[in-house]
Write an enzyme that holds these catalytic residues in place. Structure first.
Site, PDB file in Angstrom:
ATOM      1  N   CYS A 119       0.816  -1.221   0.000  1.00  0.00           N
ATOM      2  CA  CYS A 119       0.000   0.000   0.000  1.00  0.00           C
ATOM      3  C   CYS A 119       0.847   1.268   0.000  1.00  0.00           C
ATOM      4  O   CYS A 119       0.325   2.363  -0.197  1.00  0.00           O
ATOM      5  CB  CYS A 119      -0.957  -0.003   1.181  1.00  0.00           C
ATOM      6  N   HIS A 261      -3.219   7.186   2.333  1.00  0.00           N
ATOM      7  CA  HIS A 261      -3.649   5.881   1.827  1.00  0.00           C
ATOM      8  C   HIS A 261      -5.017   5.570   2.444  1.00  0.00           C
ATOM      9  O   HIS A 261      -5.205   5.677   3.659  1.00  0.00           O
ATOM     10  CB  HIS A 261      -2.611   4.831   2.216  1.00  0.00           C
ATOM     11  N   ASN A 291     -10.106  -0.247   0.385  1.00  0.00           N
ATOM     12  CA  ASN A 291      -8.652  -0.129   0.278  1.00  0.00           C
ATOM     13  C   ASN A 291      -8.203  -0.795  -1.030  1.00  0.00           C
ATOM     14  O   ASN A 291      -8.228  -2.017  -1.140  1.00  0.00           O
ATOM     15  CB  ASN A 291      -8.022  -0.810   1.505  1.00  0.00           C
TER      16      ASN A 291
HETATM   17  N1  COA Z   1     -18.054  -8.058  11.166  1.00  0.00           N
HETATM   18  C1  COA Z   1     -18.469  -8.250  12.409  1.00  0.00           C
HETATM   19  N2  COA Z   1     -17.650  -8.489  13.429  1.00  0.00           N
HETATM   20  C2  COA Z   1     -16.344  -8.525  13.164  1.00  0.00           C
HETATM   21  C3  COA Z   1     -15.825  -8.335  11.877  1.00  0.00           C
HETATM   22  C4  COA Z   1     -16.742  -8.097  10.847  1.00  0.00           C
HETATM   23  N3  COA Z   1     -16.359  -7.892   9.570  1.00  0.00           N
HETATM   24  N4  COA Z   1     -14.471  -8.413  11.907  1.00  0.00           N
HETATM   25  C5  COA Z   1     -14.146  -8.658  13.184  1.00  0.00           C
HETATM   26  N5  COA Z   1     -15.274  -8.732  13.945  1.00  0.00           N
HETATM   27  C6  COA Z   1     -15.384  -8.969  15.380  1.00  0.00           C
HETATM   28  C7  COA Z   1     -14.203  -9.717  15.927  1.00  0.00           C
HETATM   29  O1  COA Z   1     -14.390 -11.118  15.781  1.00  0.00           O
HETATM   30  C8  COA Z   1     -14.212  -9.272  17.359  1.00  0.00           C
HETATM   31  O2  COA Z   1     -15.190 -10.009  18.043  1.00  0.00           O
HETATM   32  P1  COA Z   1     -14.876 -10.598  19.518  1.00  0.00           P
HETATM   33  O3  COA Z   1     -14.614  -9.373  20.363  1.00  0.00           O
HETATM   34  O4  COA Z   1     -16.124 -11.320  19.836  1.00  0.00           O
HETATM   35  O5  COA Z   1     -13.667 -11.448  19.341  1.00  0.00           O
HETATM   36  C9  COA Z   1     -14.706  -7.829  17.298  1.00  0.00           C
HETATM   37  O6  COA Z   1     -15.352  -7.706  16.044  1.00  0.00           O
HETATM   38  C10 COA Z   1     -13.609  -6.813  17.388  1.00  0.00           C
HETATM   39  O7  COA Z   1     -12.555  -7.206  16.521  1.00  0.00           O
HETATM   40  P2  COA Z   1     -11.284  -6.289  16.293  1.00  0.00           P
HETATM   41  O8  COA Z   1     -10.338  -7.013  15.396  1.00  0.00           O
HETATM   42  O9  COA Z   1     -10.802  -5.830  17.644  1.00  0.00           O
HETATM   43  O10 COA Z   1     -11.946  -5.058  15.539  1.00  0.00           O
HETATM   44  P3  COA Z   1     -11.332  -3.640  15.241  1.00  0.00           P
HETATM   45  O11 COA Z   1     -12.108  -2.610  15.929  1.00  0.00           O
HETATM   46  O12 COA Z   1      -9.832  -3.651  15.441  1.00  0.00           O
HETATM   47  O13 COA Z   1     -11.628  -3.510  13.690  1.00  0.00           O
HETATM   48  C11 COA Z   1     -10.418  -3.662  11.618  1.00  0.00           C
HETATM   49  C12 COA Z   1     -11.064  -4.432  12.779  1.00  0.00           C
HETATM   50  C13 COA Z   1      -9.814  -4.671  10.664  1.00  0.00           C
HETATM   51  C14 COA Z   1     -11.540  -2.889  10.914  1.00  0.00           C
HETATM   52  C15 COA Z   1      -9.370  -2.674  12.172  1.00  0.00           C
HETATM   53  O14 COA Z   1      -8.508  -3.348  13.074  1.00  0.00           O
HETATM   54  C16 COA Z   1      -8.540  -2.056  11.099  1.00  0.00           C
HETATM   55  O15 COA Z   1      -9.032  -1.366  10.240  1.00  0.00           O
HETATM   56  N6  COA Z   1      -7.209  -2.264  11.129  1.00  0.00           N
HETATM   57  C17 COA Z   1      -6.330  -1.768  10.104  1.00  0.00           C
HETATM   58  C18 COA Z   1      -6.355  -2.716   8.932  1.00  0.00           C
HETATM   59  C19 COA Z   1      -5.839  -2.094   7.678  1.00  0.00           C
HETATM   60  O16 COA Z   1      -6.058  -0.942   7.411  1.00  0.00           O
HETATM   61  N7  COA Z   1      -5.167  -2.914   6.881  1.00  0.00           N
HETATM   62  C20 COA Z   1      -4.604  -2.499   5.639  1.00  0.00           C
HETATM   63  C21 COA Z   1      -3.464  -1.577   5.868  1.00  0.00           C
HETATM   64  S1  COA Z   1      -2.745  -1.116   4.385  1.00  0.00           S
END
Ligand code: COA
EC number: 2.3.1.180
Length: 335
Positions: A119, A261, A291
């Site tokens: 990215c 980004h 993304n």
């Molecule tokens: N729908 C519903 N629930 C979801 C889910 C989805 N798509 N994805 C994860 N969950 C659940 C998890 O299982 C977790 O449940 P639990 O507490 O029962 O275990 C809960 O939601 C929280 O998960 P978590 O991973 O802590 O969520 P988050 O707030 O960190 O959000 C992302 C997840 C991926 C949206 C976030 O971490 C993010 O955007 N990170 C950066 C990723 C990124 O930008 N990557 C590319 C970089 S170039």
């Protein structure tokens, strides 16, 4: 190379272009496949829908269409293009897709090659191409960011499949002895944290003949530790931009647009808050595209240029970040 003076060669920005596939995958449709909801995805990421490539929309095709539009805007004769750099992690041809784009364009005098930095790829490619211009090797370059991550997403993994989409963007840049509109840049990588986000090869063991094995090439799907990637982005992006402002004698209040980004709206807002850049200056289109990896920055810039938000001489602070881990920043004056 910061603070370059006019007897040296600088970079000017002449055109932009972009392309996205027609197929739209909404949050609602994803929720038919994995246990998620439009509400969850929107509130955690800001994404509503993303584009998914059809067989005709591979990286070569998307990159070609984005480049063609950027060249039209620059009003360049194709024969005057010296360099084409394609940032991608998902090439149509592992040996390199940029030469196919060169051929489709008919830019016969250009040298074309791929560059991979996930990215951060577009930013790294823009800086790479700019150095060829500043070093007087080439005069006109097309820098493309294009990715088709839909082919490598695990569509059963709700933690990652909601984030990604396909698309392409391109900028046309030219050497000039009058000014330098690439006001400054910085680039970083940290391979120690690479396991937070990767797309590794999957080498299936096969035999050529008895006792001589080989590993058949292929790739597994995207593996991501979302929380760690999130923490990385909101920590490192403000730091690299602040250092860049200092190095270039700019400050965040002189910035017209923050073009990050497009990974997650919460990351964009958090970085903007840290830098004290108001929300109305933070460009965002991830609601529509998610993304698109190397494509997000030029896709966002092209949209803002075409709808007259980014104007001649506007100051743009931009930062790419992602797998590697890799991150970079550039300060640009448009035009
Ligand atoms: N729908 C519903 N629930 C979801 C889910 C989805 N798509 N994805 C994860 N969950 C659940 C998890 O299982 C977790 O449940 P639990 O507490 O029962 O275990 C809960 O939601 C929280 O998960 P978590 O991973 O802590 O969520 P988050 O707030 O960190 O959000 C992302 C997840 C991926 C949206 C976030 O971490 C993010 O955007 N990170 C950066 C990723 C990124 O930008 N990557 C590319 C970089 S170039």
């Amino acid at each position: 190379m910061e603070g370059i003076k006019f007897n040296q060669i600088g970079v000017s920005f002449k055109g932009s272009g972009s392309y996205v596939p027609e197929q739209i995958l909404t949050n609602q449709k994803i929720s038919q496949k994995v246990d998620t909801s439009d509400e969850w995805i929107k509130s955690r990421t800001g994404i509503s829908e993303r584009r998914i490539s059809s067989p005709e929309d591979n990286v070569t095709e998307m990159g070609y269409k984005a480049a063609q539009t950027a060249i039209e805007m620059a009003n360049w004769d194709l024969k005057t293009i010296d360099l084409i750099v394609l940032a991608t992690s998902t090439p149509h041809d592992l040996f390199g897709s940029a030469p196919s784009i060169q051929a489709k364009l008919g830019a016969n005098n250009a040298v074309a090659f791929d560059l991979t930095a996930a990215c951060s790829g577009f930013l790294f490619a823009l800086i790479t191409a700019s150095q060829f211009l500043r070093g007087r090797s080439f005069k006109r370059a097309i820098v493309i960011g294009a990715d088709q991550l839909s082919s490598f997403v695990d569509w059963n993994d709700r933690r990652s499949c909601i984030l990604f989409g396909d698309g392409a963007g391109a900028l046309a840049i030219e050497a000039t002895s009058e000014y330098d509109n690439l006001l400054g840049f910085d680039m970083r990588t940290d391979g120690d944290r690479g396991s937070f986000l990767n797309l590794q090869s999957k080498n299936d063991k096969n035999s050529i003949i008895d006792n001589i094995d080989f590993l058949r090439g292929g790739f597994s799907s995207i593996q991501m530790n979302g929380q760690e990637v999130y923490k990385f982005a909101v920590r490192e992006v403000p730091i690299i931009l602040e250092k860049l402002f200092k190095k270039t004698n700019y400050s965040s209040d002189k910035v017209d647009w923050l073009v990050l980004h497009q990974a997650n709206q919460r990351i964009l807002d958090s970085v903007g808050d840290r830098l004290k850049i108001p929300r109305e200056k933070i460009l965002s289109n991830l609601e529509k595209y998610g993304n698109t990896s190397a494509a997000t920055i030029p896709l966002m810039m092209d949209e803002a240029i075409k709808n007259n938000r980014i104007k001649q001489n506007d100051i743009i602070a931009t930062s790419g970040f992602g797998a590697g881990l890799s991150w970079g920043a550039a300060l640009i004056k448009w035009g």
